[in-house]
Design a protein around this motif. Structure first.
Motif, PDB file in Angstrom:
ATOM      1  N   THR A 275      -1.091 -22.333 -13.200  1.00 21.32           N
ATOM      2  CA  THR A 275      -0.699 -22.277 -14.074  1.00 21.32           C
ATOM      3  C   THR A 275       0.575 -21.245 -14.768  1.00 21.32           C
ATOM      4  OG1 THR A 275      -2.866 -21.341 -15.169  1.00 21.32           O
ATOM      5  CG2 THR A 275      -1.298 -21.302 -17.028  1.00 21.32           C
ATOM      6  N   LYS A 276       1.095 -20.512 -13.913  1.00 19.26           N
ATOM      7  CA  LYS A 276       2.428 -19.350 -13.828  1.00 19.26           C
ATOM      8  C   LYS A 276       3.133 -20.628 -12.827  1.00 19.26           C
ATOM      9  CE  LYS A 276       4.316 -15.768 -11.449  1.00 19.26           C
ATOM     10  NZ  LYS A 276       4.088 -14.340 -10.700  1.00 19.26           N
ATOM     11  N   LEU A 277       2.434 -21.760 -12.554  1.00 17.44           N
ATOM     12  CA  LEU A 277       3.778 -22.471 -11.537  1.00 17.44           C
ATOM     13  C   LEU A 277       4.612 -23.207 -12.192  1.00 17.44           C
ATOM     14  CD1 LEU A 277       2.310 -22.641  -7.479  1.00 17.44           C
ATOM     15  CD2 LEU A 277       4.349 -21.145  -7.917  1.00 17.44           C
ATOM     16  N   SER A 278       3.178 -23.706 -13.106  1.00 18.62           N
ATOM     17  CA  SER A 278       3.322 -24.664 -14.591  1.00 18.62           C
ATOM     18  C   SER A 278       4.294 -24.190 -15.334  1.00 18.62           C
ATOM     19  CB  SER A 278       2.515 -25.282 -15.207  1.00 18.62           C
ATOM     20  OG  SER A 278       1.707 -25.683 -13.974  1.00 18.62           O
ATOM     21  N   LEU A 279       3.905 -22.988 -15.957  1.00 26.20           N
ATOM     22  CA  LEU A 279       4.277 -22.360 -17.185  1.00 26.20           C
ATOM     23  C   LEU A 279       6.305 -22.073 -16.951  1.00 26.20           C
ATOM     24  CD1 LEU A 279       4.686 -21.883 -19.919  1.00 26.20           C
ATOM     25  CD2 LEU A 279       4.002 -18.541 -18.874  1.00 26.20           C
ATOM     26  N   THR A 280       6.522 -21.581 -15.205  1.00 23.34           N
ATOM     27  CA  THR A 280       7.999 -22.027 -14.774  1.00 23.34           C
ATOM     28  C   THR A 280       8.534 -22.752 -14.971  1.00 23.34           C
ATOM     29  OG1 THR A 280       6.825 -19.896 -13.399  1.00 23.34           O
ATOM     30  CG2 THR A 280       9.285 -20.266 -12.384  1.00 23.34           C
ATOM     31  N   ARG A 281       7.958 -23.909 -14.606  1.00 22.77           N
ATOM     32  CA  ARG A 281       8.820 -24.491 -14.458  1.00 22.77           C
ATOM     33  C   ARG A 281       8.973 -25.862 -15.526  1.00 22.77           C
ATOM     34  NH1 ARG A 281       5.791 -27.121 -10.972  1.00 22.77           N
ATOM     35  NH2 ARG A 281       3.827 -27.916 -12.186  1.00 22.77           N
ATOM     36  N   PHE A 282       8.025 -25.496 -16.322  1.00 18.29           N
ATOM     37  CA  PHE A 282       8.080 -25.855 -18.305  1.00 18.29           C
ATOM     38  C   PHE A 282       9.605 -24.896 -18.233  1.00 18.29           C
ATOM     39  CE2 PHE A 282       7.475 -25.261 -22.720  1.00 18.29           C
ATOM     40  CZ  PHE A 282       7.500 -26.249 -23.439  1.00 18.29           C
ATOM     41  N   ILE A 283       9.118 -23.897 -18.569  1.00 25.06           N
ATOM     42  CA  ILE A 283      10.344 -22.830 -18.820  1.00 25.06           C
ATOM     43  C   ILE A 283      11.819 -22.720 -18.086  1.00 25.06           C
ATOM     44  CG2 ILE A 283      11.551 -20.172 -18.968  1.00 25.06           C
ATOM     45  CD1 ILE A 283       8.816 -19.687 -19.008  1.00 25.06           C
ATOM     46  N   LYS A 284      11.840 -23.554 -17.094  1.00 25.28           N
ATOM     47  CA  LYS A 284      13.330 -23.827 -16.415  1.00 25.28           C
ATOM     48  C   LYS A 284      13.807 -25.131 -17.214  1.00 25.28           C
ATOM     49  CE  LYS A 284      12.563 -21.614 -11.854  1.00 25.28           C
ATOM     50  NZ  LYS A 284      12.478 -21.590 -10.857  1.00 25.28           N
ATOM     51  N   GLN A 285      12.886 -25.725 -17.479  1.00 22.77           N
ATOM     52  CA  GLN A 285      12.981 -27.594 -17.521  1.00 22.77           C
ATOM     53  C   GLN A 285      14.087 -27.162 -19.213  1.00 22.77           C
ATOM     54  OE1 GLN A 285       9.522 -29.752 -17.267  1.00 22.77           O
ATOM     55  NE2 GLN A 285      10.285 -29.702 -14.903  1.00 22.77           N
ATOM     56  N   GLN A 288      17.189 -25.447 -19.628  1.00 26.29           N
ATOM     57  CA  GLN A 288      17.943 -26.944 -18.570  1.00 26.29           C
ATOM     58  C   GLN A 288      18.254 -27.420 -20.269  1.00 26.29           C
ATOM     59  OE1 GLN A 288      17.315 -28.193 -15.637  1.00 26.29           O
ATOM     60  NE2 GLN A 288      17.482 -26.656 -13.789  1.00 26.29           N
ATOM     61  N   GLN A 289      17.582 -27.724 -20.460  1.00 29.21           N
ATOM     62  CA  GLN A 289      17.953 -28.712 -21.315  1.00 29.21           C
ATOM     63  C   GLN A 289      18.522 -28.291 -22.979  1.00 29.21           C
ATOM     64  OE1 GLN A 289      13.529 -30.403 -23.368  1.00 29.21           O
ATOM     65  NE2 GLN A 289      13.984 -31.578 -20.727  1.00 29.21           N
ATOM     66  N   GLN A 290      17.890 -27.136 -23.148  1.00 33.21           N
ATOM     67  CA  GLN A 290      18.685 -26.150 -24.146  1.00 33.21           C
ATOM     68  C   GLN A 290      20.422 -25.589 -23.966  1.00 33.21           C
ATOM     69  OE1 GLN A 290      17.363 -25.738 -26.959  1.00 33.21           O
ATOM     70  NE2 GLN A 290      16.081 -26.781 -26.687  1.00 33.21           N
ATOM     71  N   ARG A 291      19.976 -25.351 -23.278  1.00 30.47           N
ATOM     72  CA  ARG A 291      21.438 -25.116 -22.694  1.00 30.47           C
ATOM     73  C   ARG A 291      22.635 -26.633 -22.667  1.00 30.47           C
ATOM     74  NH1 ARG A 291      20.607 -22.994 -18.154  1.00 30.47           N
ATOM     75  NH2 ARG A 291      20.750 -20.621 -18.320  1.00 30.47           N
ATOM     76  N   LYS A 292      21.849 -27.316 -22.221  1.00 30.74           N
ATOM     77  CA  LYS A 292      22.828 -28.406 -22.015  1.00 30.74           C
ATOM     78  C   LYS A 292      22.946 -29.036 -23.661  1.00 30.74           C
ATOM     79  CE  LYS A 292      21.104 -30.675 -17.627  1.00 30.74           C
ATOM     80  NZ  LYS A 292      20.224 -32.225 -17.689  1.00 30.74           N
TER      81      LYS A 292
END
Length: 448
Positions: A275-285, A288-292
């Motif tokens: 879950t931690k890995l999935s959550l980290t990956r989701f936060i990063k994505q 990135q979307q919000q930054r764009k």
């Protein structure tokens, strides 16, 4: 060559019987089986067969031994026998001579178990819709079992290794013996008041006699009415009790019960890591979307020249202010014109003249109405006077004042001499009173 020696049937049978009777292993044997073809002779002796799934033995029991039986044997009974094996010479077959016979208690227990199971099933104690879910992450677990033995060790060890966060409340419980039934019921009620998430009832298996307390109807009902979910781990994989059927979950062993009651900490850690890995990956994505999106918005021309955001709004506000002032002026002007028109229409002098004219007309109408009413009353008085004079002229009283009287007989007014007879009692009504009289003679005009 010597001739062969042939034995008679009787000799051979006697020899075989002698062998049976001399064998110490056949003098006292313990046999378990089912009574078949059971008959009680008039002499008191019992004749029957003893059988199992594969074999049948003829048996008999003498009257003296039969009198000592502590139950009433019948066809199909599972029995325990103490007997002697011998040969019945007349028929040449072997049979057993039973010295003691007891009902097979285990067989009775199984029969009693099936009867009670059918009864409780019919009453709905084993229905699935009454089962409660076992909490996935328990905070407290109550363990009802003997204070010592493999069962309690297996449960504690398993819970500590799988989910050490769960608090274990050990409630020492009798699981065998005459007092175990009531103790189990009391300990279930006690555990139900402790606020635990799950209750485990367990012991290390055993024979049907050892497990019988968990087949008692009162114990089944205590488990059924318990508000806390219960896991039953009374027997082993092949040992079923009624407590297993009524419990919310049945475990084959105490170890399995502990596993059902708790999650595996290693699986939880693995799940948390995933879950931690999935959550980290989701936060990063997401970042990135919000930054764009932010970069896209920041590049918008209005944000490059902020004055564009409010220049036109200021101009629009001025236009609206101008329209508001114009609309207010026009509204005030219209109201002034309407007020002038109303003033012109509202002439006080003419209004007073209308009032005086209407008052004069009202007075004239009042005078005319008074005159009409006066004339009407005068006419009515005159009409009343004439009617009173006519009524007075027709009144019997005035007639009597002129010398006339009224003759009545038996409260009926007499108007003709034909209504009277000699010696009739009559009453004369005069202007100043009554006169009682008697008719002397009646003379009619027709008699002249």
């Amino acid at each position: 060559m010597a001739e062969p020696q042939y034995l008679s049937v009787t000799t051979l049978t006697k020899y075989i019987k002698y062998k049976f009777d001399q064998d110490p292993h056949l003098q006292s044997v313990l046999i378990k089986g089912e009574l078949s073809n059971f008959k009680k002779h008039s002499s008191g002796h019992l004749y029957f067969n003893v059988k199992d799934k594969n074999s049948v033995i003829s048996a008999m029991m003498f009257k003296g031994s039969a009198a000592k039986i502590d139950f009433d044997p019948k066809e199909g009974d599972e029995v325990l026998l103490e007997a002697r094996v011998s040969v019945y010479e007349r028929r040449g077959n072997y049979q057993i001579y039973v010295n003691k016979m007891h009902i097979d208690g285990v067989g009775n227990l199984y029969q009693k178990l099936e009867q009670l199971k059918k009864k409780l099933t019919k009453e709905g104690f084993f229905d699935q819709n009454h089962k409660k879910l076992i909490p996935k992450f328990p905070k407290k677990i109550a363990v009802l079992t003997a204070g010592t033995g493999a069962a309690i060790r297996d449960i504690h060890t398993t819970i500590n290794s799988r989910y050490p966060l769960a608090e274990q409340i050990q409630i020492n419980t009798l699981v065998q013996g005459t007092q175990a039934k009531q103790d189990i019921i009391e300990k279930i009620a006690q555990a139900d008041t402790l606020g635990v998430d799950t209750i485990i009832i367990g012991r290390g298996g055993g024979s049907i006699e050892d497990l019988w307390n968990f087949n008692e109807e009162d114990v089944v009902k205590a488990i059924y009415h318990c508000n806390t979910p219960i896991i039953s781990a009374v027997g082993h994989e092949t040992d079923f009790t009624l407590s297993d059927f009524v419990a919310d979950v049945r475990a084959a062993t105490p170890t399995q019960a502990a596993m059902m009651a708790t999650p595996d900490q290693y699986e939880i850690r693995q799940y948390i890591q995933q879950t931690k890995l999935s959550l980290t990956r989701f936060i990063k994505q997401h970042m990135q979307q919000q930054r764009k999106h932010l970069e896209h918005v920041a590049s918008y021309y209005k944000f490059q020249t902020p004055t564009l955001l409010y220049d036109q709004q200021i101009q629009k506000r001025d236009d609206l202010e101008k329209q508001l002032n114009f609309s207010a002026s026009m509204m005030i002007k219209n109201h002034q014109q309407q007020l002038t028109l109303l003033n012109n229409k509202f002439n006080l002098k003419a209004f007073r003249q209308d009032i005086n004219r209407n008052q004069l007309m009202n007075q004239q109408k009042r005078d005319e109405l008074t005159k009409v009413i006066h004339n009407f009353i005068t006419n009515q008085k005159q009409n009343l006077t004439r009617k009173l004079e006519n009524l007075n002229n027709l009144s019997p009283t005035n007639t009597m004042l002129r010398g006339y009287s009224i003759i009545s007989k038996k409260d009926s007014v007499i108007t003709s001499t034909k209504d009277l007879s000699e010696n009739d009692n009559i009453v004369l009504t005069m202007k100043d009173g009554l006169v009682d009289a008697q008719v002397k003679k009646v003379r009619c005009n027709d008699d002249e």
